[in-house]
Design a protein around this motif. Structure first.
Motif, PDB file in Angstrom:
ATOM      1  N   VAL A 455       0.861  -1.181   0.000  1.00 28.20           N
ATOM      2  CA  VAL A 455       0.000   0.000   0.000  1.00 28.20           C
ATOM      3  C   VAL A 455       0.894   1.227   0.000  1.00 28.20           C
ATOM      4  CG1 VAL A 455      -1.779   1.299   1.225  1.00 28.20           C
ATOM      5  CG2 VAL A 455      -1.829  -1.211   1.211  1.00 28.20           C
ATOM      6  N   SER A 456       0.632   2.153  -0.891  1.00 32.65           N
ATOM      7  CA  SER A 456       1.557   3.254  -1.108  1.00 32.65           C
ATOM      8  C   SER A 456       0.988   4.587  -0.676  1.00 32.65           C
ATOM      9  CB  SER A 456       1.921   3.328  -2.592  1.00 32.65           C
ATOM     10  OG  SER A 456       0.776   3.646  -3.348  1.00 32.65           O
ATOM     11  N   LEU A 457       1.895   5.514  -0.440  1.00 31.79           N
ATOM     12  CA  LEU A 457       1.531   6.910  -0.208  1.00 31.79           C
ATOM     13  C   LEU A 457       2.686   7.755  -0.707  1.00 31.79           C
ATOM     14  CD1 LEU A 457      -0.754   8.597   0.989  1.00 31.79           C
ATOM     15  CD2 LEU A 457       0.500   8.661   3.130  1.00 31.79           C
ATOM     16  N   ASP A 458       2.511   8.362  -1.893  1.00 26.60           N
ATOM     17  CA  ASP A 458       3.615   9.116  -2.458  1.00 26.60           C
ATOM     18  C   ASP A 458       3.833  10.409  -1.691  1.00 26.60           C
ATOM     19  OD1 ASP A 458       2.372  11.545  -4.013  1.00 26.60           O
ATOM     20  OD2 ASP A 458       1.094   9.823  -4.472  1.00 26.60           O
ATOM     21  N   GLN A 459       4.959  11.033  -1.921  1.00 26.05           N
ATOM     22  CA  GLN A 459       5.367  12.187  -1.134  1.00 26.05           C
ATOM     23  C   GLN A 459       4.370  13.338  -1.223  1.00 26.05           C
ATOM     24  OE1 GLN A 459       9.284  13.535  -1.973  1.00 26.05           O
ATOM     25  NE2 GLN A 459       9.259  15.178  -0.454  1.00 26.05           N
ATOM     26  N   GLY A 460       3.899  13.644  -2.419  1.00 25.03           N
ATOM     27  CA  GLY A 460       2.972  14.767  -2.564  1.00 25.03           C
ATOM     28  C   GLY A 460       1.652  14.523  -1.862  1.00 25.03           C
ATOM     29  N   THR A 461       1.094  13.305  -2.024  1.00 24.19           N
ATOM     30  CA  THR A 461      -0.172  12.992  -1.376  1.00 24.19           C
ATOM     31  C   THR A 461      -0.006  12.941   0.133  1.00 24.19           C
ATOM     32  OG1 THR A 461      -0.836  11.698  -3.311  1.00 24.19           O
ATOM     33  CG2 THR A 461      -2.072  11.334  -1.276  1.00 24.19           C
ATOM     34  N   GLY A 462       1.093  12.369   0.602  1.00 24.55           N
ATOM     35  CA  GLY A 462       1.336  12.305   2.043  1.00 24.55           C
ATOM     36  C   GLY A 462       1.451  13.682   2.659  1.00 24.55           C
ATOM     37  N   ALA A 463       2.138  14.597   1.987  1.00 27.04           N
ATOM     38  CA  ALA A 463       2.268  15.956   2.508  1.00 27.04           C
ATOM     39  C   ALA A 463       0.923  16.659   2.567  1.00 27.04           C
ATOM     40  CB  ALA A 463       3.241  16.748   1.631  1.00 27.04           C
ATOM     41  N   PHE A 548       6.568   6.289   5.141  1.00 24.58           N
ATOM     42  CA  PHE A 548       5.662   5.575   4.264  1.00 24.58           C
ATOM     43  C   PHE A 548       6.483   5.047   3.089  1.00 24.58           C
ATOM     44  CE2 PHE A 548       3.065   8.999   6.123  1.00 24.58           C
ATOM     45  CZ  PHE A 548       2.271   8.182   6.897  1.00 24.58           C
ATOM     46  N   MET A 549       6.434   3.755   2.898  1.00 24.20           N
ATOM     47  CA  MET A 549       7.210   3.136   1.841  1.00 24.20           C
ATOM     48  C   MET A 549       6.264   2.417   0.883  1.00 24.20           C
ATOM     49  SD  MET A 549      10.315   3.879   2.685  1.00 24.20           S
ATOM     50  CE  MET A 549      11.236   2.774   1.642  1.00 24.20           C
ATOM     51  N   GLY A 550       6.711   2.236  -0.319  1.00 24.29           N
ATOM     52  CA  GLY A 550       5.931   1.431  -1.242  1.00 24.29           C
ATOM     53  C   GLY A 550       5.779   2.119  -2.576  1.00 24.29           C
ATOM     54  N   PRO A 551       5.237   1.408  -3.539  1.00 22.97           N
ATOM     55  CA  PRO A 551       5.011   2.002  -4.854  1.00 22.97           C
ATOM     56  C   PRO A 551       4.038   3.151  -4.752  1.00 22.97           C
ATOM     57  CG  PRO A 551       3.866  -0.107  -4.645  1.00 22.97           C
ATOM     58  CD  PRO A 551       4.748   0.030  -3.455  1.00 22.97           C
ATOM     59  N   SER A 552       4.254   4.127  -5.589  1.00 20.20           N
ATOM     60  CA  SER A 552       3.465   5.352  -5.499  1.00 20.20           C
ATOM     61  C   SER A 552       2.083   5.167  -6.081  1.00 20.20           C
ATOM     62  CB  SER A 552       4.169   6.482  -6.260  1.00 20.20           C
ATOM     63  OG  SER A 552       4.274   6.135  -7.629  1.00 20.20           O
ATOM     64  N   LEU A 553       1.210   6.139  -5.738  1.00 22.42           N
ATOM     65  CA  LEU A 553      -0.095   6.213  -6.370  1.00 22.42           C
ATOM     66  C   LEU A 553       0.091   6.596  -7.838  1.00 22.42           C
ATOM     67  CD1 LEU A 553      -2.023   8.037  -3.531  1.00 22.42           C
ATOM     68  CD2 LEU A 553      -2.267   5.654  -4.188  1.00 22.42           C
ATOM     69  N   PRO A 554      -0.966   6.557  -8.611  1.00 20.39           N
ATOM     70  CA  PRO A 554      -0.817   6.819 -10.055  1.00 20.39           C
ATOM     71  C   PRO A 554      -0.189   8.158 -10.375  1.00 20.39           C
ATOM     72  CG  PRO A 554      -2.958   5.866  -9.581  1.00 20.39           C
ATOM     73  CD  PRO A 554      -2.306   6.108  -8.261  1.00 20.39           C
ATOM     74  N   SER A 555      -0.252   9.107  -9.452  1.00 16.93           N
ATOM     75  CA  SER A 555       0.292  10.418  -9.764  1.00 16.93           C
ATOM     76  C   SER A 555       1.815  10.441  -9.752  1.00 16.93           C
ATOM     77  CB  SER A 555      -0.235  11.442  -8.748  1.00 16.93           C
ATOM     78  OG  SER A 555       0.146  11.045  -7.443  1.00 16.93           O
ATOM     79  N   SER A 556       2.418   9.378  -9.306  1.00 14.72           N
ATOM     80  CA  SER A 556       3.871   9.341  -9.243  1.00 14.72           C
ATOM     81  C   SER A 556       4.367   8.097  -9.938  1.00 14.72           C
ATOM     82  CB  SER A 556       4.339   9.352  -7.772  1.00 14.72           C
ATOM     83  OG  SER A 556       5.734   9.225  -7.711  1.00 14.72           O
ATOM     84  N   SER A 557       5.491   8.213 -10.600  1.00 13.02           N
ATOM     85  CA  SER A 557       5.971   7.080 -11.395  1.00 13.02           C
ATOM     86  C   SER A 557       7.001   6.237 -10.674  1.00 13.02           C
ATOM     87  CB  SER A 557       6.580   7.614 -12.697  1.00 13.02           C
ATOM     88  OG  SER A 557       7.662   8.495 -12.395  1.00 13.02           O
ATOM     89  N   SER A 558       7.429   6.630  -9.484  1.00 14.11           N
ATOM     90  CA  SER A 558       8.449   5.857  -8.797  1.00 14.11           C
ATOM     91  C   SER A 558       8.127   5.759  -7.324  1.00 14.11           C
ATOM     92  CB  SER A 558       9.827   6.516  -8.970  1.00 14.11           C
ATOM     93  OG  SER A 558       9.807   7.817  -8.433  1.00 14.11           O
ATOM     94  N   ALA A 559       8.702   4.756  -6.664  1.00 20.60           N
ATOM     95  CA  ALA A 559       8.467   4.578  -5.239  1.00 20.60           C
ATOM     96  C   ALA A 559       9.124   5.717  -4.474  1.00 20.60           C
ATOM     97  CB  ALA A 559       9.051   3.233  -4.785  1.00 20.60           C
ATOM     98  N   THR A 560       8.431   6.163  -3.428  1.00 20.35           N
ATOM     99  CA  THR A 560       8.950   7.256  -2.614  1.00 20.35           C
ATOM    100  C   THR A 560       8.760   6.945  -1.158  1.00 20.35           C
ATOM    101  OG1 THR A 560       6.834   8.395  -2.629  1.00 20.35           O
ATOM    102  CG2 THR A 560       8.374   8.986  -4.359  1.00 20.35           C
ATOM    103  N   SER A 561       9.450   7.649  -0.308  1.00 20.07           N
ATOM    104  CA  SER A 561       9.238   7.573   1.129  1.00 20.07           C
ATOM    105  C   SER A 561       9.197   8.985   1.666  1.00 20.07           C
ATOM    106  CB  SER A 561      10.358   6.779   1.810  1.00 20.07           C
ATOM    107  OG  SER A 561      11.593   7.460   1.705  1.00 20.07           O
ATOM    108  N   ILE A 562       8.387   9.168   2.681  1.00 25.81           N
ATOM    109  CA  ILE A 562       8.259  10.500   3.257  1.00 25.81           C
ATOM    110  C   ILE A 562       8.247  10.376   4.769  1.00 25.81           C
ATOM    111  CG2 ILE A 562       5.734  10.411   3.029  1.00 25.81           C
ATOM    112  CD1 ILE A 562       5.837  13.450   2.713  1.00 25.81           C
TER     113      ILE A 562
END
Length: 588
Positions: A455-463, A548-562
């Protein structure tokens, strides 16, 4: 479904209720059950001297018609309240024709004793709604207003009982609708009594044939037929709204009625003497019923979605996606004036219209969550459900963004200050449930993102989520309509977010965020009445205790952590950061 201890009974909310979402966070459920048991035991042995539910269901009536007439204020006072009622266009439902009512109003002052009790009750209900509206915009508040509201409400229900309202008849439905509006906005919490009163209104309307279009019955005049359509449209909307608040099935089904939409007409376009109704005005012209027409189109979708999410049988994913498509079509069918535009593009639009746009958007985002919230759960991590997960989270984000905009812009220097009634209205029990649903979805998703690698949460969405939640708590705390639901829910959420209450009156401080032990349970298992004490601060340092680790939501193309440090380094309150304050960039 949850059985209360010690034989007190059981309570049920549907799986799309915000409380059911929060139940999926195990440590909150355990804490709540202990507290709820203590609360139920503390109250079960005491007779409440003042029942919190609708007075119509509980209060014996010993008044007479003479008592009712004696309690009516002087005419200049009543004149102002009647004028306020009919001038509050868009706030008050268009169930009364202004010209017809004013003619009967003049007759009343000529011979008060001749008018039937139920018409007197209608007048009291008009005064009660008008006074509540005035209360919402008073600055400072008049200390005598609550007493006036109490008197008008009680005299309304006395009139209904004296008129034997269960037999139906002229003015009964209009009086009961106004009465229910008053009870709704005076209720601080979800009250099943409101739903029961609405059920009475529905049954009375059915017994009087409001569910059949008047055109099929020549004995009904064009004027009476159009007013029946207006009344029926409001009854359907209130049924959908209160049922959705309780997360229970609607009383009415689409196949049970064929009453047409009311026409988009001004009251001056027709009256008692009208032989043939004029055609509807174009939807570019705002009339007292245009918002009701717009809301009705979204409410039709509410009925369809409600049937699916409350069905005990499983529905295929293709059906969910088809309903999603229809919901988007319903949004596109809204009159142009009610389609959402960012505030930066709405400077020339009346604040009242902007607020109606917000209310429509809240309804749309809530339906989006209802359709897709199931697919947030761990069993649905397959790529085919990615659209639903993203749609659900983004809808929750939009709900909190709308809350933030309304509460900020209805301040003294805000763009929506002249529509500040909305601040009071949006924190009443009905719309508040939408905001709590948004908070619950985001908190549930945060827990999944922290505990599951899939389950992912990319940096922009998490912020963005962090910023919205951080700002939500002080807004609830400083709300003038603090309810048991709001207080208890915020308190329980503080546990999940790693916040602990210090001494009374001091802000919450941070602690390590607990990791959920059971986030894979179903979202369908809980019944939670809600939130208790709004906290004074939402410390950014404790909002997300782990990365938060994992593959990003569709708005991001790479895995991120925040991490929390990453979030703190961002200035999320500036337009440059793309936060909610950048109103021009916010396009639901």
């Amino acid at each position: 479904m949850r059985l209360h201890p010690h034989g007190i009974g059981a309570s049920y909310v549907g799986s799309v209720h915000w409380a059911a979402v929060l139940e999926s966070i195990s440590e909150l459920r355990d804490h709540y059950e202990e507290e709820e048991e203590a609360r139920m035991l503390a109250t079960s042995d005491h007779v409440l001297l003042q029942c919190p539910g609708p007075r119509l269901l509980y209060e014996p009536v010993q008044a007479t018609k003479a008592h009712l007439l004696a309690s009516i204020p002087a005419r200049p006072v009543v004149d102002r309240m009647v004028a306020r009622y009919f001038n509050a266009q868009g706030v008050v439902p268009g169930i009364l024709h202004s010209g017809h009512f004013l003619r009967e109003y003049q007759k009343f002052w000529q011979e008060p004793a001749v008018m039937p009790c139920i018409w007197i009750g209608l007048l009291f209900s008009v005064m009660c709604v008008a006074t509540l509206y005035q209360q919402s915009i008073e600055d400072p508040a008049d200390p005598e207003t609550p007493e006036r509201v109490r008197v008008f409400r009680e005299q309304t229900l006395h009139s209904l009982v004296l008129s034997q309202y269960t037999r139906g008849g002229e003015y009964v439905l209009e009086t009961m609708i106004n009465y229910l509006i008053c009870e709704s906005f005076m209720s601080q919490d979800t009250e099943i009594g409101l739903w029961l009163v609405q059920g009475i209104i529905v049954q009375l309307a059915l017994s009087q044939g409001y569910h059949r279009d008047p055109q099929k019955f020549p004995s009904i005049s064009p004027f009476a037929g159009e007013m029946r359509r207006r009344v029926w449209a409001i009854i359907v909307q209130m049924d959908l709204r209160l049922s959705s608040q309780m997360a229970l099935p609607c009383v009415l089904k689409l196949q049970q009625y064929d009453t047409a939409e009311p026409r988009n007409l001004l009251d001056t376009d027709f009256d008692d003497a009208t032989v043939e109704l004029p055609p509807s005005r174009p939807e570019t012209e705002v009339t007292p019923v245009l918002y009701s027409l717009a809301k009705g189109r979204i409410d039709k979708m509410t009925g369809l979605v409600n049937d699916v999410v409350n069905d005990t049988q499983e529905h295929p994913y293709t059906e969910i996606m088809e309903l999603d498509r229809k919901l988007q079509e319903a949004e596109a069918s809204l009159p142009p004036i009610f389609r959402w535009q960012p505030l930066s593009q709405s400077f020339m639009v009346a604040p009242q219209i902007v607020m109606h746009r917000v209310l429509l958007q809240l309804a749309i985002q809530r339906l989006t969550i209802w359709l897709h919230r199931k697919y947030l759960a761990p069993p649905y991590t397959q790529p085919r459900y990615q659209y639903s997960r993203n749609a659900c989270v983004q809808a929750a984000i939009k709900i909190l963004e709308f809350q933030q905009i309304v509460l900020e812009e209805t301040q003294g220097d805000g763009l929506l200050y002249s529509a500040r009634w909305a601040r009071w209205m949006l924190l009443s029990s009905r719309p508040r449930a939408v905001f709590l649903l948004g908070v619950s979805i985001l908190c549930y998703y945060i827990q999944l993102a922290k505990s599951r690698p899939d389950v992912s949460l990319d940096q922009g969405t998490g912020a963005k989520i962090h910023n919205l939640l951080r700002n939500a708590y002080p807004l609830w705390l400083h709300s003038t309509t603090v309810s048991r639901e709001a207080r208890r829910a915020i308190d329980h959420l503080s546990l999940m977010l790693g916040l602990q209450e210090q001494e009374s009156g001091t802000p919450f401080t941070g602690s390590a965020t607990a990791t959920p032990q059971d986030t894979e349970m179903s979202l369908d298992q809980f019944t939670w009445d809600a939130f208790e004490e709004c906290i004074a601060n939402f410390p950014a340092s404790t909002a997300f205790g782990s990365e938060f680790m994992g593959p990003s939501l569709p708005s991001s193309s790479s895995a991120t952590s925040i991490s929390t440090a990453d979030l703190l380094s961002m200035n999320l309150n500036t337009p440059e950061s793309g936060g909610w304050m950048d109103r021009g960039a916010f396009k639901p």
